[in-house]
Every structure is written in structure tokens, then in C-alpha cells.
Design a protein around this motif. Structure first.
Motif, short mmCIF file in Angstrom:
data_model
loop_
_atom_site.label_atom_id
_atom_site.label_comp_id
_atom_site.label_asym_id
_atom_site.label_seq_id
_atom_site.Cartn_x
_atom_site.Cartn_y
_atom_site.Cartn_z
N GLN A 293 3.46 2.18 -11.38
CA GLN A 293 2.42 0.76 -11.43
C GLN A 293 3.39 0.54 -9.89
OE1 GLN A 293 0.77 -0.14 -13.15
NE2 GLN A 293 1.38 0.63 -15.02
N TYR B 9 -5.63 -2.05 -0.19
CA TYR B 9 -5.47 -1.47 -1.82
C TYR B 9 -4.38 -0.14 -0.99
CZ TYR B 9 -9.77 -2.77 -4.27
OH TYR B 9 -10.03 -3.53 -5.02
N TRP C 248 -3.46 4.05 -7.62
CA TRP C 248 -4.04 2.76 -7.27
C TRP C 248 -2.78 1.94 -7.42
CZ3 TRP C 248 -7.13 3.50 -2.69
CH2 TRP C 248 -7.31 4.56 -2.12
N GLY C 249 -3.15 0.58 -6.74
CA GLY C 249 -2.25 -0.60 -7.33
C GLY C 249 -3.67 -1.40 -7.14
N GLN C 250 -2.90 -2.66 -7.28
CA GLN C 250 -4.46 -3.91 -8.21
C GLN C 250 -5.67 -4.59 -6.79
OE1 GLN C 250 -5.70 -4.06 -11.01
NE2 GLN C 250 -4.71 -2.63 -11.14
#
Length: 131
Positions: free
Chosen positions: A3, A95, A121-123
Motif C-alpha cells: 500500500q 502518482y 500504484w498509490g492513490q
């Protein structure tokens, strides 16, 4: 799945600065490709800067060269994007991404979108630059 958490976005005037951070609590990115990418409304996602964490080799897109700096701090397991002299055309969702471990022979791909899978990937964090 790791995450990734981005932070540091915001709204600034042209010429201003922001520093983005990307981390994954409790996870170590050893021998990883990590990168910053951005996507403006109606445009494709593009690479901004990439870094290979084993030796901190960096790759920077021509559009931001001389203004943006990517770095990685092992002790904090955090990647940064220092953005200076921001322009309205820098407005986008930013991102971070991480993929690895990779051998050093593959570090040249760290700025390539194709190097990252859907789960890498991050948000995203929004950067808005006003003129």
C-alpha cells in the motif's frame, strides 16, 4: 500488495514549490524501481521521474528537468519529489509507483509506465498550479 501512500499535494501559484512524499509503512524497497507519474484531465499518464533504490540512479523527464528532483531516503523508506518553479502545465494528479525487486541491469526502466503493474500504484495526490 504494498500500500503506497502519497502526500504533499496542494494548490500553489506559478513559481511556487511543493514536495511530494511516497511511503509504504513497514515495507522496505530494496532494489526497487520507484517512480512519480502524473495524469492531467484528458491526457495520458506520463512519467515524471524514476529512481532505482539500490544505488539511487535517477531518471527525469525532459519536461521537468532542472525543476523537479526525485530522491529516496532508505532510513524512512520514503520517496520524495521536490517540485520547484511550478508551472500551470504541471497541474495533474501525481502518482507514485514501486516495482521490484529488480536487478541493476533493469534500472533503466524505472521511468517507464510499462515497468509497473496495476497493483504497484498509490492513490495519487492532486497538484494544482495557478497562473
Amino acid at each position: 500488495r504494498v500500500q503506497l501512500v502519497e502526500s504533499g499535494g496542494g494548490s500553489v501559484q506559478a513559481g511556487g514549490s511543493l514536495r511530494l512524499s511516497c511511503t509504504a509503512p513497514g515495507y522496505m524497497f530494496s532494489n526497487y524501481c520507484m517512480g512519480w507519474f502524473r495524469q492531467a484531465p484528458g491526457k495520458e499518464r506520463e512519467g515524471v521521474a524514476g529512481i532505482y533504490t539500490r544505488d539511487d540512479t535517477i531518471y527525469v523527464a525532459d519536461s521537468v528537468k532542472g525543476r523537479f528532483t526525485i530522491s529516496h531516503e532508505n532510513a524512512k523508506n520514503t520517496m520524495y519529489l521536490q517540485m520547484n518553479t511550478l508551472k500551470p502545465e504541471d497541474t495533474a494528479m501525481y502518482y507514485c509507483a514501486a516495482n521490484g525487486p529488480r536487478p541493476s541491469s533493469e534500472k533503466y526502466v524505472c521511468l517507464s509506465l510499462n515497468s509497473y503493474d496495476d497493483n504497484d500504484w498509490g492513490q495519487g495526490t492532486q497538484v494544482t498550479v495557478s497562473s
